[in-house]
Design a protein around this motif. Sequence first.
Motif, PDB file in Angstrom:
ATOM      1  N   ARG A 153     112.639  23.468  -8.740  1.00 23.28           N
ATOM      2  CA  ARG A 153     112.618  22.153  -9.400  1.00 23.28           C
ATOM      3  C   ARG A 153     111.242  21.884 -10.011  1.00 23.28           C
ATOM      4  NH1 ARG A 153     116.134  20.091  -5.029  1.00 23.28           N
ATOM      5  NH2 ARG A 153     118.131  19.500  -5.985  1.00 23.28           N
ATOM      6  N   ILE A 154     110.196  22.256  -9.274  1.00 20.42           N
ATOM      7  CA  ILE A 154     108.835  22.051  -9.780  1.00 20.42           C
ATOM      8  C   ILE A 154     108.616  22.858 -11.057  1.00 20.42           C
ATOM      9  CG2 ILE A 154     106.392  22.484  -9.281  1.00 20.42           C
ATOM     10  CD1 ILE A 154     107.065  21.895  -6.316  1.00 20.42           C
ATOM     11  N   VAL A 155     109.068  24.110 -11.071  1.00 21.21           N
ATOM     12  CA  VAL A 155     108.894  24.965 -12.240  1.00 21.21           C
ATOM     13  C   VAL A 155     109.686  24.419 -13.424  1.00 21.21           C
ATOM     14  CG1 VAL A 155     109.313  27.272 -13.183  1.00 21.21           C
ATOM     15  CG2 VAL A 155     108.381  27.023 -10.874  1.00 21.21           C
ATOM     16  N   ALA A 156     110.930  23.993 -13.185  1.00 20.44           N
ATOM     17  CA  ALA A 156     111.748  23.459 -14.270  1.00 20.44           C
ATOM     18  C   ALA A 156     111.141  22.175 -14.839  1.00 20.44           C
ATOM     19  CB  ALA A 156     113.173  23.207 -13.777  1.00 20.44           C
ATOM     20  N   GLU A 157     110.698  21.285 -13.943  1.00 21.21           N
ATOM     21  CA  GLU A 157     110.102  20.030 -14.397  1.00 21.21           C
ATOM     22  C   GLU A 157     108.775  20.270 -15.105  1.00 21.21           C
ATOM     23  OE1 GLU A 157     109.902  17.749 -10.835  1.00 21.21           O
ATOM     24  OE2 GLU A 157     112.086  17.420 -10.725  1.00 21.21           O
ATOM     25  N   GLY A 158     107.942  21.153 -14.542  1.00 24.15           N
ATOM     26  CA  GLY A 158     106.656  21.465 -15.169  1.00 24.15           C
ATOM     27  C   GLY A 158     106.819  22.108 -16.524  1.00 24.15           C
ATOM     28  N   SER A 159     107.821  22.957 -16.653  1.00 23.23           N
ATOM     29  CA  SER A 159     108.089  23.595 -17.944  1.00 23.23           C
ATOM     30  C   SER A 159     108.526  22.554 -18.968  1.00 23.23           C
ATOM     31  CB  SER A 159     109.171  24.664 -17.792  1.00 23.23           C
ATOM     32  OG  SER A 159     108.739  25.714 -16.945  1.00 23.23           O
TER      33      SER A 159
END
Length: 488
Positions: A232-238
């Motif tokens: 989730r962090i990677v998707a949101e950060g992207s």
Amino acid sequence: MHFGKLKDYINGQWVSHTDAEYLKVYNPSTGEEICEVPITPTNQVEAAISAAEEAFKTWKNVSMEKRVKYLFDLRDALVQRHEELAQSIAIDQAKHISDARAEVNRAIQITETACGIPLMMTGNKFAINEDVDGEVIRESIGVVGALAPFNFPALVFGWFIPYAIGCGNTIVYKASEQSPLFMQKIMEIFEEIKLPKGVVNLVNGTKPVVEAMLNSPIIKAMAFVGSTPVGRIVAEGSAQTGKRSQVLAGAKNTLIVAEDANMDGFIQNYINSAYGAAGQRCMAGSIVAAVEDVYDEVKERMIKASKEVKIGDARDEDVFLGPVISQKSVDRCHYYIDLALKEGANLALDGRNPTLPEKNKNGYFVGPTIVSEVTPDMKIAVDEIFGPVVSLMKFKNVDEALEFFNNSDFGNGGSIFTESGLYAHKFLREANSGMIGVNVGVPASMPYLPFGGTRSSLFGSQIKAQGQDAVDFFTKRKACTVRFYGKN
């Protein structure tokens, strides 16, 4: 065996750091330290990104024929160094050597499929009318970042690097800090086949390295495999920095056993699904949902077969179940077992203190564990555990079991065991999951089919790994409308 301080590989050079923090890496089978891996300093992550950006200027224009030739050379090197690569996985990830060899085989198959990128890159062209043509062109997207998990260093390498570079991109790849040895050897291979510098760059480390990659405006896409919280962090950060993302996340897979199931076939598949790779697969069967007519027989057979599973060092040929990755993973398994008992479940088979060979006394082991009489409201039926701990649940019928399966937050995989065409058809039509199977314990997609889940198992672009999906993720498309008037 100690491999010393590992290095990054940036712009065609091995890079060591005098100012970096190093993490100790241990062999999970023995608890012995085997190497130290750097947390790549932010300025060096930026150097890797800059190297990839510079390399992209020329790599994107390298002919398809030449790019694919590098993939063929990569494939040949993987075959030649097969055993060495498998042993590296068995040492730091402690995947049993038979599973490690199978994983390298799958990475070879994925690379072979990627060699067919020219066919998957073809566009579409048609005549709109007598004067105007329409055309779709695929192009590379630029610098991509990739974040690998500890449990499948070879498989995830295959998903990301061959496709990324075959489609004309350059890449900055972060290996797992818990299993970094495989990627060290892969970079040696890229040196051997003389891949142009900067096309593939290797960094190592933890959260600061990920943050540097997510924050970089140069990186245009992020590919990730790992847990749902980090995914989730990677998707949101992207999304916040305008990157496309491919995020393959957690899982909680169910094996439904119908009343007409072939029990011998189920048990054989169950053992491999639940205990292969110590249950540390995103496709592991962590729940057995048996209909009430066969629940007692399923329970008895599961216990009997699980007791016969041999536990020990991942490099011992006659062992089936190796360790989990760390003491933290052991503690997590124990926590969920204890919690399930407090919530009212029963412990049909306790794997918390397995009998081990003397050389493995300091390793990180959990034996085959079966928690029975589990109900849908229990945490053990909901949360991803990632170890050889199986929940056994009873349902009135296949419909009730399928309803439970579809209510999971996760949607990576699952199977039904039945000889009924009606049950099989119903499951294939109604199961809300990315990868499903009939009488298959691990319904993982073959290399030419898409790999990925639904719901909390897949975030970002919703484009999956492997085959045509991988080409779709690592390319952008342009729609062109063309008219020529000719001479006046």
